[in-house]
Enzyme design. Structure first.
Site, PDB file in Angstrom:
ATOM      1  N   LYS A   1      -1.195  -1.047   1.177  1.00  0.00           N
ATOM      2  CA  LYS A   1       0.129  -1.688   1.031  1.00  0.00           C
ATOM      3  C   LYS A   1       0.770  -1.050  -0.206  1.00  0.00           C
ATOM      4  O   LYS A   1       0.515  -1.450  -1.342  1.00  0.00           O
ATOM      5  CB  LYS A   1      -0.047  -3.200   0.850  1.00  0.00           C
ATOM      6  CG  LYS A   1       1.139  -4.062   1.242  1.00  0.00           C
ATOM      7  CD  LYS A   1       2.449  -3.699   0.600  1.00  0.00           C
ATOM      8  CE  LYS A   1       2.608  -4.177  -0.816  1.00  0.00           C
ATOM      9  NZ  LYS A   1       3.863  -3.662  -1.473  1.00  0.00           N
TER      10      LYS A   1
ATOM     11  N   GLU B   1       6.954  -1.007  -2.342  1.00  0.00           N
ATOM     12  CA  GLU B   1       8.120  -0.894  -1.449  1.00  0.00           C
ATOM     13  C   GLU B   1       9.236  -0.071  -2.096  1.00  0.00           C
ATOM     14  O   GLU B   1      10.227   0.255  -1.448  1.00  0.00           O
ATOM     15  CB  GLU B   1       8.628  -2.291  -1.050  1.00  0.00           C
ATOM     16  CG  GLU B   1       9.165  -3.152  -2.186  1.00  0.00           C
ATOM     17  CD  GLU B   1       8.102  -3.911  -2.971  1.00  0.00           C
ATOM     18  OE1 GLU B   1       6.987  -3.380  -3.154  1.00  0.00           O
ATOM     19  OE2 GLU B   1       8.400  -5.038  -3.416  1.00  0.00           O
TER      20      GLU B   1
ATOM     21  N   SER C   1       1.428  -4.901 -12.197  1.00  0.00           N
ATOM     22  CA  SER C   1       1.690  -5.613 -13.455  1.00  0.00           C
ATOM     23  C   SER C   1       0.703  -6.774 -13.619  1.00  0.00           C
ATOM     24  O   SER C   1       0.124  -7.261 -12.645  1.00  0.00           O
ATOM     25  CB  SER C   1       3.129  -6.129 -13.444  1.00  0.00           C
ATOM     26  OG  SER C   1       3.289  -7.014 -12.352  1.00  0.00           O
TER      27      SER C   1
ATOM     28  N   CYS D   1       0.952   3.542 -16.922  1.00  0.00           N
ATOM     29  CA  CYS D   1       0.151   2.481 -17.547  1.00  0.00           C
ATOM     30  C   CYS D   1      -0.683   3.051 -18.684  1.00  0.00           C
ATOM     31  O   CYS D   1      -1.263   2.311 -19.452  1.00  0.00           O
ATOM     32  CB  CYS D   1      -0.756   1.832 -16.526  1.00  0.00           C
ATOM     33  SG  CYS D   1      -2.012   2.959 -15.959  1.00  0.00           S
TER      34      CYS D   1
HETATM   35  P1  NAD Z   1       4.210  -4.795  -9.569  1.00  0.00           P
HETATM   36  O1  NAD Z   1       3.163  -5.713 -10.082  1.00  0.00           O
HETATM   37  O2  NAD Z   1       5.615  -5.260  -9.544  1.00  0.00           O
HETATM   38  O3  NAD Z   1       3.866  -4.348  -8.062  1.00  0.00           O
HETATM   39  C1  NAD Z   1       2.581  -3.893  -7.701  1.00  0.00           C
HETATM   40  C2  NAD Z   1       2.332  -4.254  -6.245  1.00  0.00           C
HETATM   41  O4  NAD Z   1       2.380  -5.671  -6.105  1.00  0.00           O
HETATM   42  C3  NAD Z   1       3.375  -3.667  -5.296  1.00  0.00           C
HETATM   43  O5  NAD Z   1       2.723  -3.194  -4.142  1.00  0.00           O
HETATM   44  C4  NAD Z   1       4.284  -4.853  -4.993  1.00  0.00           C
HETATM   45  O6  NAD Z   1       4.834  -4.811  -3.706  1.00  0.00           O
HETATM   46  C5  NAD Z   1       3.342  -6.040  -5.131  1.00  0.00           C
HETATM   47  N1  NAD Z   1       4.045  -7.247  -5.610  1.00  0.00           N
HETATM   48  C6  NAD Z   1       5.119  -7.286  -6.445  1.00  0.00           C
HETATM   49  N2  NAD Z   1       5.478  -8.568  -6.662  1.00  0.00           N
HETATM   50  C7  NAD Z   1       4.612  -9.336  -5.980  1.00  0.00           C
HETATM   51  C8  NAD Z   1       4.467 -10.753  -5.838  1.00  0.00           C
HETATM   52  N3  NAD Z   1       5.291 -11.619  -6.443  1.00  0.00           N
HETATM   53  N4  NAD Z   1       3.462 -11.207  -5.065  1.00  0.00           N
HETATM   54  C9  NAD Z   1       2.622 -10.348  -4.442  1.00  0.00           C
HETATM   55  N5  NAD Z   1       2.728  -9.003  -4.541  1.00  0.00           N
HETATM   56  C10 NAD Z   1       3.701  -8.497  -5.311  1.00  0.00           C
HETATM   57  O7  NAD Z   1       4.068  -3.427 -10.409  1.00  0.00           O
HETATM   58  P2  NAD Z   1       5.031  -2.172 -10.376  1.00  0.00           P
HETATM   59  O8  NAD Z   1       6.298  -2.524 -11.067  1.00  0.00           O
HETATM   60  O9  NAD Z   1       5.082  -1.592  -9.024  1.00  0.00           O
HETATM   61  O10 NAD Z   1       4.183  -1.161 -11.282  1.00  0.00           O
HETATM   62  C11 NAD Z   1       4.257  -1.130 -12.681  1.00  0.00           C
HETATM   63  C12 NAD Z   1       3.168  -1.969 -13.296  1.00  0.00           C
HETATM   64  O11 NAD Z   1       1.887  -1.499 -12.865  1.00  0.00           O
HETATM   65  C13 NAD Z   1       3.126  -1.873 -14.809  1.00  0.00           C
HETATM   66  O12 NAD Z   1       2.862  -3.146 -15.324  1.00  0.00           O
HETATM   67  C14 NAD Z   1       1.990  -0.926 -15.082  1.00  0.00           C
HETATM   68  O13 NAD Z   1       1.370  -1.061 -16.333  1.00  0.00           O
HETATM   69  C15 NAD Z   1       1.048  -1.290 -14.002  1.00  0.00           C
HETATM   70  N6  NAD Z   1       0.105  -0.224 -13.732  1.00  0.00           N
HETATM   71  C16 NAD Z   1      -1.161  -0.416 -14.159  1.00  0.00           C
HETATM   72  C17 NAD Z   1      -2.101   0.586 -13.964  1.00  0.00           C
HETATM   73  C18 NAD Z   1      -3.495   0.408 -14.430  1.00  0.00           C
HETATM   74  O14 NAD Z   1      -4.310   1.230 -14.093  1.00  0.00           O
HETATM   75  N7  NAD Z   1      -3.829  -0.623 -15.189  1.00  0.00           N
HETATM   76  C19 NAD Z   1      -1.739   1.763 -13.304  1.00  0.00           C
HETATM   77  C20 NAD Z   1      -0.423   1.907 -12.859  1.00  0.00           C
HETATM   78  C21 NAD Z   1       0.498   0.893 -13.087  1.00  0.00           C
END
Ligand code: NAD
Length: 518
Positions: A190, A193, A243, A298
């Protein structure tokens, strides 16, 4: 054999806005039926480039059913055959590096050199997965007791899911699916988006490599799809990257439904610079690690912790370097830093350039002065530098995830350690010094998952595992590498004997290992 689409950037840009990004289920593109879709932008122009299907519960269920059906045959496929397919996947991704990078640039916005770096890092994970014959070897102990042998085998879990963030659409999926399918699982991806097209392109490559239909599926979606994955009874494990609030939700909900979950969250990565450090080298490292990929990593350095009298020369050295960074679209070969992912995110990042100074920080360089911030429709923000930040400030307490570098000034090493210890995130950190003893002490003391010594972005190579501590990772196992193999397999221990039936008798005593058959 599937024909692989070749999407050079120019052609991709010319596609009509109505283009739809479909799911990939059972080896084919499948149009969404939920009636819901999400916008996918070209961040460099601000144009709505395509729409992505957003799955309903029923569409998630259909993909899981397909994966469940494919699993027994894939699991029974010999390790040799699975290895051969992994090699072909690796080779196809290698051949199509430029095509994958072009999709990343057009949907994520990262510049081509950075996009190619992402694919190269993903390839290392696929290369690791080609070693699956060695990685799945268990242990064997002969004659643990008279005529008794004990051995451990590792078996796949079944249907597993990967949920990925926008910032590394190719890499993070490759962290997950290479190991997962090499171990014999069926996989549901997944993707974010916001930039979903890479996943479908990779799915085509996997099919061309000979991966049986149904073993790798892509379901696009938002919270609806994620929440269905979290509670689906036929999904055994979930690997998540995103996140912290969503990582926590995924971990808590997934484990409450009996699943194995690893959920990697956000970050605030500190780079400690000691007074003896080479200032030029530290400034180069801080600038590279803070602004690469517009700070949307990240593992980006988001905070420099300047110890003692290094602060003034270091801030000056960082400031001096910033006008040299070429901000622009990926279509310009000069560009070193592209736009942010969406207008909303760009504006949120820019808001810290107001809140920081309002709370006492010094805005040394303001990215809103960049011509592309003011005049382009793309989601650009120039590089920004905030000095004299303190831990109470909103700009420090939040993960900014953009091209904003903060400097915290502290008098001593102990104060620097306290700043890091008090921060809820603990993904990566670095120290810059010429003192081996100080670096060794830092490595020993610091409560962070990935540590760099004169290395600002300490991403482990594919044969170690990746992950933070504290609010940067929920779960026990880190991502990819040896822990990735552990995550995607069950261990089973077999105790075996082949006695002479004539020696058999009833014996009600409990037998500890060493007394078996004695
Ligand atoms: P996000 O948390 O908004 O989204 C991640 C995934 O979760 C996506 O597939 C999204 O569709 C889904 N999602 C979003 N909101 C949701 C909800 N309310 N309920 C269920 N699923 C949901 O993260 P992002 O903005 O796509 O990515 C950036 C974040 O990812 C930053 O916080 C970054 O630090 C983190 N990140 C962490 C690592 C790591 O290895 N720790 C690596 C890359 C990115």
């Amino acid at each position: 054999m599937t024909r692989i689409a070749q999407p050079p950037v120019a052609e991709a840009e010319a596609k009509p806005a109505a283009e739809r990004v479909n799911h990939w289920i059972n080896g084919a593109r499948v149009a969404g039926t939920s009636g819901r879709s999400g916008p996918v932008y070209n961040p460099a122009t601000g144009e709505l480039a395509r729409q992505v299907d957003l799955a309903s519960n029923e569409e998630v269920d259909a993909a899981v059913a397909v994966a469940k059906k494919a699993f027994p045959k894939w699991r029974a496929t010999s390790i040799g055959k699975r290895t051969e397919i992994m090699f072909r996947i690796r080779n196809l991704v290698d051949t199509h590096r430029a095509d994958i990078a072009a999709i990343l640039t057009r949907e994520h916005g990262k510049v081509p050199s950075d996009a190619l770096g992402e694919v190269a890092a993903g390839l290392e994970n696929l290369e690791f997965a080609t070693g699956i014959p060695h990685l799945l070897k268990g242990g064997f102990s002969e004659q643990v007791s008279k005529g008794i042998d004990v051995y451990q085998i590792r078996q796949p879990l079944g249907v597993v899911a990967g949920i990925t963030p926008f910032n590394f659409p190719a890499l993070v999926s490759m962290w997950m699916f290479g190991n997962a399918i090499a171990c014999g699982n069926a996989f549901i991806l997944k993707p974010s988006e916001k930039d979903p097209s890479t996943s479908v392109y990779l799915a085509e490559l996997l099919k061309e490599a000979g991966l049986p239909d149904g073993v790798f599926n892509v379901v696009h979606g938002d919270k609806v799809a994620v929440d269905r994955i979290l509670e689906h009874p036929d999904i055994a494990a979930i690997s998540f990257v995103g996140s912290t609030p969503i990582a926590r939700h995924v971990y808590e909900t997934g484990t409450a439904h009996g699943k194995r979950v690893q959920a990697l969250g956000g970050a605030k990565n500190h780079m400690v610079v000691l007074p003896d450090a080479d200032v030029g080298m530290a400034a180069d490292a801080a600038v590279s690690a803070a602004y690469g990929s517009a700070g949307e990593r990240c593992v980006a350095i988001s905070v420099v912790v300047a110890v003692g009298d290094v602060a003034d020369p270091l801030v000056s050295a960082i400031e001096e370097r910033l006008p040299g960074i070429h901000v622009g679209p990926g279509s310009d070969p000069e560009s070193e830093m592209g736009p942010l992912i969406t207008r909303e995110h760009r504006d949120k990042v820019a808001s810290y350039l107001d809140s920081g100074p309002a709370q006492g920080a010094e805005l040394v360089v303001d990215g809103r002065q960049h011509v592309l911030y003011r005049e382009s429709d793309g989601f650009f923000l120039g590089v920004s530098l905030l000095d004299r930040v303190t831990p109470e400030m909103e700009c420090y307490r939040n993960e900014i995830f953009g091209p904003v570098l903060e400097v915290i000034r502290v008098p001593t090493y102990a104060d620097a350690m306290k700043v890091i210890d008090d921060n809820p995130y603990a993904n990566g950190t670095a120290i810059f010094t010429r003192d081996g003893g100080a670096a060794r002490q830092f490595q020993f003391d610091v409560k962070v998952g990935m540590v760099g010594i004169n290395v600002p972005i300490p991403v482990p190579v594919a044969y170690y595992s990746f992950g933070g501590w504290k609010s940067s990772l929920f779960g026990d196992l880190h991502m990819y590498g040896p822990e990735g193999i552990q995550f995607f397999t069950h261990a089973k221990v077999v105790t075996s004997r082949w006695p002479d039936p004539s020696t058999s008798k009833v014996d009600l005593r409990f037998h500890g290992t060493s007394s078996h058959g004695v």
